[in-house]
Design a protein around this motif. Sequence first.
Motif, PDB file in Angstrom:
ATOM      1  N   UNK A 153       0.850  -1.186   0.000  1.00 29.38           N
ATOM      2  CA  UNK A 153       0.000   0.000   0.000  1.00 29.38           C
ATOM      3  C   UNK A 153       0.887   1.237   0.000  1.00 29.38           C
ATOM      4  N   UNK A 154       0.412   2.305  -0.612  1.00 30.03           N
ATOM      5  CA  UNK A 154       1.085   3.589  -0.514  1.00 30.03           C
ATOM      6  C   UNK A 154       0.722   4.224   0.827  1.00 30.03           C
ATOM      7  N   UNK A 155       1.615   5.079   1.306  1.00 30.96           N
ATOM      8  CA  UNK A 155       1.404   5.762   2.586  1.00 30.96           C
ATOM      9  C   UNK A 155       1.650   7.253   2.410  1.00 30.96           C
ATOM     10  N   UNK A 156       0.853   8.065   3.114  1.00 29.08           N
ATOM     11  CA  UNK A 156       1.126   9.500   3.199  1.00 29.08           C
ATOM     12  C   UNK A 156       1.194   9.905   4.667  1.00 29.08           C
ATOM     13  N   UNK A 157       1.178  11.196   4.940  1.00 25.96           N
ATOM     14  CA  UNK A 157       1.340  11.661   6.320  1.00 25.96           C
ATOM     15  C   UNK A 157       0.212  11.194   7.230  1.00 25.96           C
ATOM     16  N   UNK A 158      -0.922  10.827   6.660  1.00 25.51           N
ATOM     17  CA  UNK A 158      -2.068  10.388   7.453  1.00 25.51           C
ATOM     18  C   UNK A 158      -2.075   8.887   7.706  1.00 25.51           C
ATOM     19  N   UNK A 159      -1.176   8.137   7.072  1.00 23.75           N
ATOM     20  CA  UNK A 159      -1.140   6.693   7.238  1.00 23.75           C
ATOM     21  C   UNK A 159      -1.269   5.967   5.914  1.00 23.75           C
ATOM     22  N   UNK A 160      -1.520   4.661   5.963  1.00 25.21           N
ATOM     23  CA  UNK A 160      -1.694   3.890   4.741  1.00 25.21           C
ATOM     24  C   UNK A 160      -2.889   4.398   3.947  1.00 25.21           C
ATOM     25  N   UNK A 161      -2.723   4.453   2.627  1.00 25.41           N
ATOM     26  CA  UNK A 161      -3.815   4.844   1.742  1.00 25.41           C
ATOM     27  C   UNK A 161      -4.612   3.593   1.415  1.00 25.41           C
ATOM     28  N   UNK A 162      -5.824   3.497   1.971  1.00 22.01           N
ATOM     29  CA  UNK A 162      -6.621   2.265   1.875  1.00 22.01           C
ATOM     30  C   UNK A 162      -7.854   2.421   0.992  1.00 22.01           C
ATOM     31  N   UNK A 163      -7.995   3.554   0.323  1.00 21.96           N
ATOM     32  CA  UNK A 163      -9.133   3.720  -0.587  1.00 21.96           C
ATOM     33  C   UNK A 163      -9.043   2.700  -1.718  1.00 21.96           C
ATOM     34  N   UNK A 164     -10.204   2.307  -2.235  1.00 24.70           N
ATOM     35  CA  UNK A 164     -10.256   1.242  -3.248  1.00 24.70           C
ATOM     36  C   UNK A 164      -9.988   1.801  -4.639  1.00 24.70           C
ATOM     37  N   UNK A 165      -8.752   2.275  -4.828  1.00 24.85           N
ATOM     38  CA  UNK A 165      -8.359   2.872  -6.105  1.00 24.85           C
ATOM     39  C   UNK A 165      -7.116   2.223  -6.718  1.00 24.85           C
ATOM     40  N   UNK A 166      -6.695   1.092  -6.175  1.00 28.92           N
ATOM     41  CA  UNK A 166      -5.538   0.394  -6.719  1.00 28.92           C
ATOM     42  C   UNK A 166      -5.972  -0.543  -7.843  1.00 28.92           C
ATOM     43  N   UNK A 167      -5.194  -0.557  -8.913  1.00 27.61           N
ATOM     44  CA  UNK A 167      -5.379  -1.509 -10.004  1.00 27.61           C
ATOM     45  C   UNK A 167      -4.081  -2.278 -10.180  1.00 27.61           C
ATOM     46  N   UNK A 168      -4.176  -3.593 -10.334  1.00 28.48           N
ATOM     47  CA  UNK A 168      -2.955  -4.383 -10.455  1.00 28.48           C
ATOM     48  C   UNK A 168      -3.230  -5.702 -11.160  1.00 28.48           C
ATOM     49  N   UNK A 169      -2.176  -6.291 -11.676  1.00 27.16           N
ATOM     50  CA  UNK A 169      -2.250  -7.630 -12.260  1.00 27.16           C
ATOM     51  C   UNK A 169      -0.851  -8.226 -12.280  1.00 27.16           C
ATOM     52  N   UNK A 170      -0.784  -9.549 -12.307  1.00 32.91           N
ATOM     53  CA  UNK A 170       0.498 -10.223 -12.480  1.00 32.91           C
ATOM     54  C   UNK A 170       0.262 -11.598 -13.084  1.00 32.91           C
ATOM     55  N   UNK A 171       1.310 -12.142 -13.688  1.00 36.73           N
ATOM     56  CA  UNK A 171       1.277 -13.496 -14.234  1.00 36.73           C
ATOM     57  C   UNK A 171       2.388 -14.291 -13.577  1.00 36.73           C
ATOM     58  N   UNK A 172       2.168 -15.601 -13.461  1.00 32.65           N
ATOM     59  CA  UNK A 172       3.140 -16.499 -12.839  1.00 32.65           C
ATOM     60  C   UNK A 172       3.342 -17.729 -13.707  1.00 32.65           C
ATOM     61  N   UNK A 173       4.588 -18.135 -13.795  1.00 33.65           N
ATOM     62  CA  UNK A 173       4.889 -19.437 -14.387  1.00 33.65           C
ATOM     63  C   UNK A 173       4.969 -20.443 -13.254  1.00 33.65           C
ATOM     64  N   UNK A 174       4.212 -21.530 -13.366  1.00 32.08           N
ATOM     65  CA  UNK A 174       4.185 -22.477 -12.260  1.00 32.08           C
ATOM     66  C   UNK A 174       3.836 -23.873 -12.751  1.00 32.08           C
ATOM     67  N   UNK A 175       4.065 -24.848 -11.884  1.00 32.14           N
ATOM     68  CA  UNK A 175       3.763 -26.233 -12.223  1.00 32.14           C
ATOM     69  C   UNK A 175       4.879 -26.881 -13.010  1.00 32.14           C
ATOM     70  N   UNK A 176       4.928 -28.207 -12.969  1.00 32.64           N
ATOM     71  CA  UNK A 176       5.992 -28.943 -13.649  1.00 32.64           C
ATOM     72  C   UNK A 176       5.933 -28.783 -15.159  1.00 32.64           C
ATOM     73  N   UNK A 177       4.758 -28.433 -15.697  1.00 34.16           N
ATOM     74  CA  UNK A 177       4.612 -28.256 -17.141  1.00 34.16           C
ATOM     75  C   UNK A 177       4.841 -26.811 -17.563  1.00 34.16           C
ATOM     76  N   UNK A 178       5.173 -25.933 -16.618  1.00 36.50           N
ATOM     77  CA  UNK A 178       5.398 -24.533 -16.950  1.00 36.50           C
ATOM     78  C   UNK A 178       4.123 -23.787 -17.268  1.00 36.50           C
ATOM     79  N   UNK A 179       3.015 -24.158 -16.648  1.00 36.61           N
ATOM     80  CA  UNK A 179       1.733 -23.517 -16.912  1.00 36.61           C
ATOM     81  C   UNK A 179       1.746 -22.077 -16.402  1.00 36.61           C
ATOM     82  N   UNK A 180       0.818 -21.257 -16.915  1.00 39.86           N
ATOM     83  CA  UNK A 180       0.731 -19.846 -16.589  1.00 39.86           C
ATOM     84  C   UNK A 180      -0.551 -19.586 -15.803  1.00 39.86           C
TER      85      UNK A 180
END
Length: 219
Positions: free
Chosen positions: A88-115
């Motif tokens: 989370x980002x933080x400012x002088x008032x503390x952690x910024x917890x408003x629901x305005x974050x957008x994110x995504x990620x991909x992972x390679x996993x499994x013995x077959x290299x699945x995504x």
Amino acid sequence: GDLLYATGSTTLAKLAKGTALQKLQMNSGATAPEWTTASSGDYTKIAVGGSGADLGSVSIAIDRTTYVSFEIYWQSVPTSDGAYPRIRYRNASGQITSSNYKSSYVQTQGSSGSISSEHMNAADHIQIGGNGGYQDLEGHGFHLTYTPHKTSRWGQSGGTYNGDMLTWQGYRIDESDNWRDIRGGAKYDVVADDVTHLDFYYNTGNVSMHNYAIYGRKA
């Protein structure tokens, strides 16, 4: 500690010794040597840190006045098996917890290299990876780049959608000691010109151990 140098065929001059970490160079008029303080350059190591104590979160300071972007090297292990790393980002008032974050990620996993992938819209945090184990040699490691919002950059009117961007690559080693490779990106979708820290934490339990280094880019 002083230096003697020739100013003519038969004359000498004395240059008093410099201070710690200064370097010797010719002055701008090319008439005499001088001591100067070396510049730290456009890419600077800002801080390193780490701890083996249980911590609810770890705050890494962001100096937005001096730097335009940051690189962070992070490694951690959770106290709870199967915990997910978050930011989370933080400012002088503390952690910024408003629901305005957008994110995504991909992972390679499994013995077959699945995504596999994870996508979050209008969340109150950024999740940067999947579940990690809490034993030695498990957990998470990341190389992250953070660009804070600055209205003066890129020329867009008001700079509304510019900055507060986070990208990363890294790994997780899960509860069964399996390797997972990760790539991701995120941003805070509302203007936040007052971010002072990035807070690293887990969705459950604490940060059991961590190490980090942060570098800043001035241009």
